[in-house]
Motif scaffolding. Sequence first.
Motif, PDB file in Angstrom:
ATOM      1  N   PHE A  83      82.944 119.355  23.537  1.00 46.34           N
ATOM      2  CA  PHE A  83      84.402 119.360  23.491  1.00 46.34           C
ATOM      3  C   PHE A  83      84.881 118.771  22.167  1.00 46.34           C
ATOM      4  O   PHE A  83      84.309 117.800  21.679  1.00 46.34           O
ATOM      5  CB  PHE A  83      84.988 118.528  24.651  1.00 46.34           C
ATOM      6  N   GLU A  84      85.930 119.368  21.634  1.00 44.66           N
ATOM      7  CA  GLU A  84      86.462 118.873  20.362  1.00 44.66           C
ATOM      8  C   GLU A  84      86.966 117.447  20.520  1.00 44.66           C
ATOM      9  O   GLU A  84      86.789 116.604  19.658  1.00 44.66           O
ATOM     10  CB  GLU A  84      87.601 119.765  19.908  1.00 44.66           C
ATOM     11  N   GLN A  85      87.637 117.200  21.641  1.00 41.40           N
ATOM     12  CA  GLN A  85      88.129 115.860  21.904  1.00 41.40           C
ATOM     13  C   GLN A  85      88.384 115.693  23.396  1.00 41.40           C
ATOM     14  O   GLN A  85      88.374 116.668  24.140  1.00 41.40           O
ATOM     15  CB  GLN A  85      89.397 115.562  21.113  1.00 41.40           C
ATOM     16  N   PHE A  86      88.587 114.461  23.806  1.00 40.00           N
ATOM     17  CA  PHE A  86      89.043 114.246  25.176  1.00 40.00           C
ATOM     18  C   PHE A  86      90.076 113.132  25.144  1.00 40.00           C
ATOM     19  O   PHE A  86      90.092 112.300  24.225  1.00 40.00           O
ATOM     20  CB  PHE A  86      87.881 113.934  26.129  1.00 40.00           C
ATOM     21  N   GLU A  87      90.975 113.179  26.083  1.00 41.62           N
ATOM     22  CA  GLU A  87      92.127 112.268  26.033  1.00 41.62           C
ATOM     23  C   GLU A  87      92.118 111.198  27.135  1.00 41.62           C
ATOM     24  O   GLU A  87      92.690 110.133  26.962  1.00 41.62           O
ATOM     25  CB  GLU A  87      93.441 113.058  26.175  1.00 41.62           C
ATOM     26  N   ILE A  88      91.505 111.539  28.286  1.00 40.03           N
ATOM     27  CA  ILE A  88      91.704 110.675  29.463  1.00 40.03           C
ATOM     28  C   ILE A  88      90.365 110.336  30.119  1.00 40.03           C
ATOM     29  O   ILE A  88      89.537 111.220  30.348  1.00 40.03           O
ATOM     30  CB  ILE A  88      92.617 111.391  30.490  1.00 40.03           C
ATOM     31  N   LEU A  89      90.184 109.040  30.409  1.00 40.89           N
ATOM     32  CA  LEU A  89      89.020 108.594  31.184  1.00 40.89           C
ATOM     33  C   LEU A  89      89.518 107.912  32.448  1.00 40.89           C
ATOM     34  O   LEU A  89      90.335 106.981  32.373  1.00 40.89           O
ATOM     35  CB  LEU A  89      88.196 107.589  30.360  1.00 40.89           C
ATOM     36  N   VAL A  90      89.006 108.354  33.596  1.00 38.27           N
ATOM     37  CA  VAL A  90      89.304 107.683  34.867  1.00 38.27           C
ATOM     38  C   VAL A  90      88.010 107.052  35.367  1.00 38.27           C
ATOM     39  O   VAL A  90      87.060 107.765  35.732  1.00 38.27           O
ATOM     40  CB  VAL A  90      89.876 108.667  35.918  1.00 38.27           C
ATOM     41  N   ASN A  91      87.956 105.720  35.335  1.00 42.15           N
ATOM     42  CA  ASN A  91      86.786 104.981  35.838  1.00 42.15           C
ATOM     43  C   ASN A  91      86.958 104.805  37.336  1.00 42.15           C
ATOM     44  O   ASN A  91      87.554 103.830  37.804  1.00 42.15           O
ATOM     45  CB  ASN A  91      86.698 103.618  35.149  1.00 42.15           C
ATOM     46  N   ASN A  92      86.456 105.779  38.072  1.00 41.82           N
ATOM     47  CA  ASN A  92      86.666 105.802  39.531  1.00 41.82           C
ATOM     48  C   ASN A  92      85.406 105.494  40.327  1.00 41.82           C
ATOM     49  O   ASN A  92      85.493 104.996  41.452  1.00 41.82           O
ATOM     50  CB  ASN A  92      87.211 107.187  39.914  1.00 41.82           C
TER      51      ASN A  92
END
Length: 247
Positions: A83-92
């Motif tokens: 992926f070129e980039q990622f915006e969101i991380l959910v530590n679930n």
Amino acid sequence: MIFNFTDQTVVVTGGTRGIGRGVSEAFLAAGACVIATYRSNTAAAEVFQDANEQYEDRLYLRQFDVATHVDVVSFFRYLEEKFEQFEILVNNSGIRRDSVVGMMAVNDWNDVIQTNLTGTYHMSKIAVQHLMRQKYGRIINITSPIGRFGFAGQANYAASKAGQVAFARSLSKEVASRNITVNCVSPGFIDTDLIADLPDDQKKQYQDQVPIKRFGTIAEVARAVLFLADRESAYINGAVLEITGGL
Ligand code: NDP
């Protein structure tokens, strides 16, 4: 659809079951590309993938242990390549191993802290390196009110969940100047596999303690996660949003 995450990429740990699955599905419905991770329950992951076939062009599954640093490093290597980039991380991702402290096995202490708290650190550490370069990002930890109130038989879990909040508050101060917010969602009793082992009379007792007199739904938690992840929620930072029915 209230939220629009088209053109955004989201990583949801433990994103194939329970609350995480609900969060993954809410992001998919809102147009995001989702990488849902899990540790070992491949059957549940396949059920989740089949149920979301319509999103196959923007749904990816990865299996690894958030508690193992080298696994997390190779996951982010994959992420960077794909992926070129990622915006969101959910530590679930999270586990419980309940026992009173006097009887608690060292492994039960270590496993819970390692998965719930150290896993959050492992994921967030590498995530912020990416997000800081992009000068934008959202990190959301799924914590628990047990971290605030404490609970007999859950000292390991409570410590891990309180730790996630303290971690988020500290990290939020480190990265805020780069347009990255770090927040927590704190669900009350939510009907998932995590509490499926509780006896019915105990579930009833817990429900009676909730002012709204019922357990919450996964969708109600997912909605809070998407709210915090929204670009417009830019001034909410270091916060804990409680979804507890008023506990
Ligand atoms: P579930 O047990 O339903 O799902 C847990 C998910 O986490 C699974 O996908 C599991 O993977 C994954 N996971 C567990 N350990 C690891 C690991 N070491 N590495 C990677 N993934 C892992 O839990 P819930 O949906 O109920 O809970 C989700 C989060 O919400 C947890 O952090 C929990 O503490 C929190 N929470 C839950 C509440 C509730 O009432 N249910 C209340 C408050 C907070 P796999 O499928 O492979 O096992």
